[in-house]
Design a protein around this motif. Sequence first.
Motif, PDB file in Angstrom:
ATOM      1  N   ALA A 100       0.851  -1.194   0.000  1.00  0.00           N
ATOM      2  CA  ALA A 100       0.000   0.000   0.000  1.00  0.00           C
ATOM      3  C   ALA A 100       0.884   1.241   0.000  1.00  0.00           C
ATOM      4  O   ALA A 100       1.897   1.310   0.714  1.00  0.00           O
ATOM      5  CB  ALA A 100      -0.908  -0.008   1.226  1.00  0.00           C
TER       6      ALA A 100
ATOM      7  N   THR B  93     -13.690  -3.464  -4.206  1.00  0.00           N
ATOM      8  CA  THR B  93     -13.460  -4.356  -3.071  1.00  0.00           C
ATOM      9  C   THR B  93     -13.773  -5.768  -3.538  1.00  0.00           C
ATOM     10  O   THR B  93     -14.772  -5.995  -4.227  1.00  0.00           O
ATOM     11  CB  THR B  93     -14.334  -3.992  -1.855  1.00  0.00           C
ATOM     12  OG1 THR B  93     -15.697  -3.936  -2.268  1.00  0.00           O
ATOM     13  CG2 THR B  93     -13.934  -2.653  -1.271  1.00  0.00           C
TER      14      THR B  93
ATOM     15  N   GLY C 231     -11.488  -0.542   5.701  1.00  0.00           N
ATOM     16  CA  GLY C 231     -10.187  -1.146   5.475  1.00  0.00           C
ATOM     17  C   GLY C 231      -9.875  -2.304   6.392  1.00  0.00           C
ATOM     18  O   GLY C 231     -10.750  -2.885   7.038  1.00  0.00           O
TER      19      GLY C 231
ATOM     20  N   SER D  60      -4.710  -1.464   5.164  1.00  0.00           N
ATOM     21  CA  SER D  60      -5.232  -0.709   4.039  1.00  0.00           C
ATOM     22  C   SER D  60      -6.411   0.113   4.514  1.00  0.00           C
ATOM     23  O   SER D  60      -7.027  -0.169   5.546  1.00  0.00           O
ATOM     24  CB  SER D  60      -5.654  -1.647   2.911  1.00  0.00           C
ATOM     25  OG  SER D  60      -6.628  -2.571   3.389  1.00  0.00           O
TER      26      SER D  60
ATOM     27  N   GLY E 238      -6.146   0.935   8.251  1.00  0.00           N
ATOM     28  CA  GLY E 238      -4.783   0.574   7.872  1.00  0.00           C
ATOM     29  C   GLY E 238      -3.838   1.749   7.959  1.00  0.00           C
ATOM     30  O   GLY E 238      -2.665   1.590   8.325  1.00  0.00           O
TER      31      GLY E 238
ATOM     32  N   ARG F 201      -0.488   1.661  10.193  1.00  0.00           N
ATOM     33  CA  ARG F 201       0.815   1.776   9.545  1.00  0.00           C
ATOM     34  C   ARG F 201       1.562   3.044   9.938  1.00  0.00           C
ATOM     35  O   ARG F 201       2.782   3.047  10.016  1.00  0.00           O
ATOM     36  CB  ARG F 201       0.657   1.731   8.022  1.00  0.00           C
ATOM     37  CG  ARG F 201       0.136   0.414   7.490  1.00  0.00           C
ATOM     38  CD  ARG F 201      -0.323   0.532   6.048  1.00  0.00           C
ATOM     39  NE  ARG F 201       0.765   0.928   5.160  1.00  0.00           N
ATOM     40  CZ  ARG F 201       0.622   1.706   4.103  1.00  0.00           C
ATOM     41  NH1 ARG F 201      -0.566   2.216   3.822  1.00  0.00           N
ATOM     42  NH2 ARG F 201       1.648   1.983   3.338  1.00  0.00           N
TER      43      ARG F 201
ATOM     44  N   THR G 178      -8.043   8.507   2.746  1.00  0.00           N
ATOM     45  CA  THR G 178      -7.399   7.268   2.303  1.00  0.00           C
ATOM     46  C   THR G 178      -8.079   6.646   1.092  1.00  0.00           C
ATOM     47  O   THR G 178      -7.443   5.916   0.330  1.00  0.00           O
ATOM     48  CB  THR G 178      -7.403   6.226   3.423  1.00  0.00           C
ATOM     49  OG1 THR G 178      -8.755   5.860   3.745  1.00  0.00           O
ATOM     50  CG2 THR G 178      -6.726   6.764   4.676  1.00  0.00           C
TER      51      THR G 178
ATOM     52  N   LYS H 263      -9.380  -1.229  -3.122  1.00  0.00           N
ATOM     53  CA  LYS H 263      -8.140  -1.392  -3.881  1.00  0.00           C
ATOM     54  C   LYS H 263      -7.916  -0.228  -4.839  1.00  0.00           C
ATOM     55  O   LYS H 263      -8.849   0.488  -5.192  1.00  0.00           O
ATOM     56  CB  LYS H 263      -8.186  -2.702  -4.688  1.00  0.00           C
ATOM     57  CG  LYS H 263      -8.245  -3.956  -3.824  1.00  0.00           C
ATOM     58  CD  LYS H 263      -8.470  -5.189  -4.682  1.00  0.00           C
ATOM     59  CE  LYS H 263      -7.310  -5.482  -5.617  1.00  0.00           C
ATOM     60  NZ  LYS H 263      -6.081  -5.862  -4.909  1.00  0.00           N
TER      61      LYS H 263
ATOM     62  N   THR I 225      -6.470   2.646  -4.625  1.00  0.00           N
ATOM     63  CA  THR I 225      -6.646   4.049  -4.231  1.00  0.00           C
ATOM     64  C   THR I 225      -5.469   4.907  -4.689  1.00  0.00           C
ATOM     65  O   THR I 225      -5.611   6.122  -4.821  1.00  0.00           O
ATOM     66  CB  THR I 225      -6.806   4.172  -2.703  1.00  0.00           C
ATOM     67  OG1 THR I 225      -5.693   3.553  -2.055  1.00  0.00           O
ATOM     68  CG2 THR I 225      -8.085   3.505  -2.246  1.00  0.00           C
TER      69      THR I 225
ATOM     70  N   PHE J 135      -9.563  -6.887   0.860  1.00  0.00           N
ATOM     71  CA  PHE J 135      -8.635  -6.227  -0.050  1.00  0.00           C
ATOM     72  C   PHE J 135      -7.451  -7.122  -0.397  1.00  0.00           C
ATOM     73  O   PHE J 135      -6.297  -6.701  -0.324  1.00  0.00           O
ATOM     74  CB  PHE J 135      -8.118  -4.905   0.541  1.00  0.00           C
ATOM     75  CG  PHE J 135      -9.214  -4.016   1.017  1.00  0.00           C
ATOM     76  CD1 PHE J 135     -10.210  -3.633   0.141  1.00  0.00           C
ATOM     77  CD2 PHE J 135      -9.256  -3.562   2.311  1.00  0.00           C
ATOM     78  CE1 PHE J 135     -11.234  -2.817   0.557  1.00  0.00           C
ATOM     79  CE2 PHE J 135     -10.269  -2.739   2.739  1.00  0.00           C
ATOM     80  CZ  PHE J 135     -11.265  -2.351   1.864  1.00  0.00           C
TER      81      PHE J 135
END
Length: 316
Positions: free
Chosen positions: A45, A131, A153, A166, A170, A174, A250, A254, A256, A315
């Motif tokens: 990602a 998705t 996500g 994600s 996500g 992260r 965000t 998928k 993005t 995802f």
Amino acid sequence: MVPVPRRWTVILRDQADTARPIRPEDCHGLLNRWWPHPPEEHAMAKRWAMNGWPAPLGDRLYHWTLTWLDDAVPPPSDPEEAVGRVQRIGDHLLEPLSVTRTFDRDYGELLSGPQAPVRSAELHSRTPVVTATRDASGERIPHVWPGPRRIFGAVHRSGGGIVGGSGAVGAVARFAPPALSGPWLETAFEGLDLVRRLPVPGGEVRLAEHHQAEGRTVLGWQGALRLELTGGDRRHADAFTALLELVELTGVGKYTAQGFGSVLVDTVTRDAATAASVARRIRRTPHRLPVRTGPEPADASAPAAELEDFGGLLFD
């Protein structure tokens, strides 16, 4: 440290006389030049999201919105540095005329709790939302009318620790400080179990096909849906409000980093009696397909969205 996430709105002028329509892969290529990732992170990602594609305003002008998500690593370059320098997006020669920073709060501010939490919101797609899960044969199955967890996500864990993620949750997993993200994510996931989805009249979710280069078709959905937080305490309402703010930054699902999954969030204020009535109705109404009592609309070219829950990996 520069506060992030950061969001910019860019106004561009097209200098090309003729050009093919702007394509997601062309936009992705430009941002990969602005904000390159190491080769080993190519399939991971991205640290940035493209909130839709450059939208025409008329008179050769375009409007575009971009987000940088990483709370530790600043962007290699600031879009403001590109003002006056022509950028190529496919056949288009686009000159940034202005860059306005429209969001620069850090994750600490985002997750600490807003002053006015909300319990209801409408999400409207701006570009197809992709998705999917894989079936037993490995084929991807697109999800139309996905559940709240899929909209916000996923967090990927291994060995008891977070290794990726994600979407809105996500991004927190992260990029937010670990001491802050762990407890907040627990509260957020508790709250998502209390979120229910409802249709938006006139904004029915429908299957969408997006045709890319080399004959490739991306399947997703477009439309609108309402999300209601039907229980929980102030902590859950605060987390839900933060998720609504994050999901615009965000994107959903998928691709993005190619501009898919861009959504607009419209928060809806309800009085306590109405909210309680909605919660009771949702709890006692089983999930089933709506019964049609009239003829199909003349322009109904896509399958009707089904009211059902989906399992599987998020995802993938």
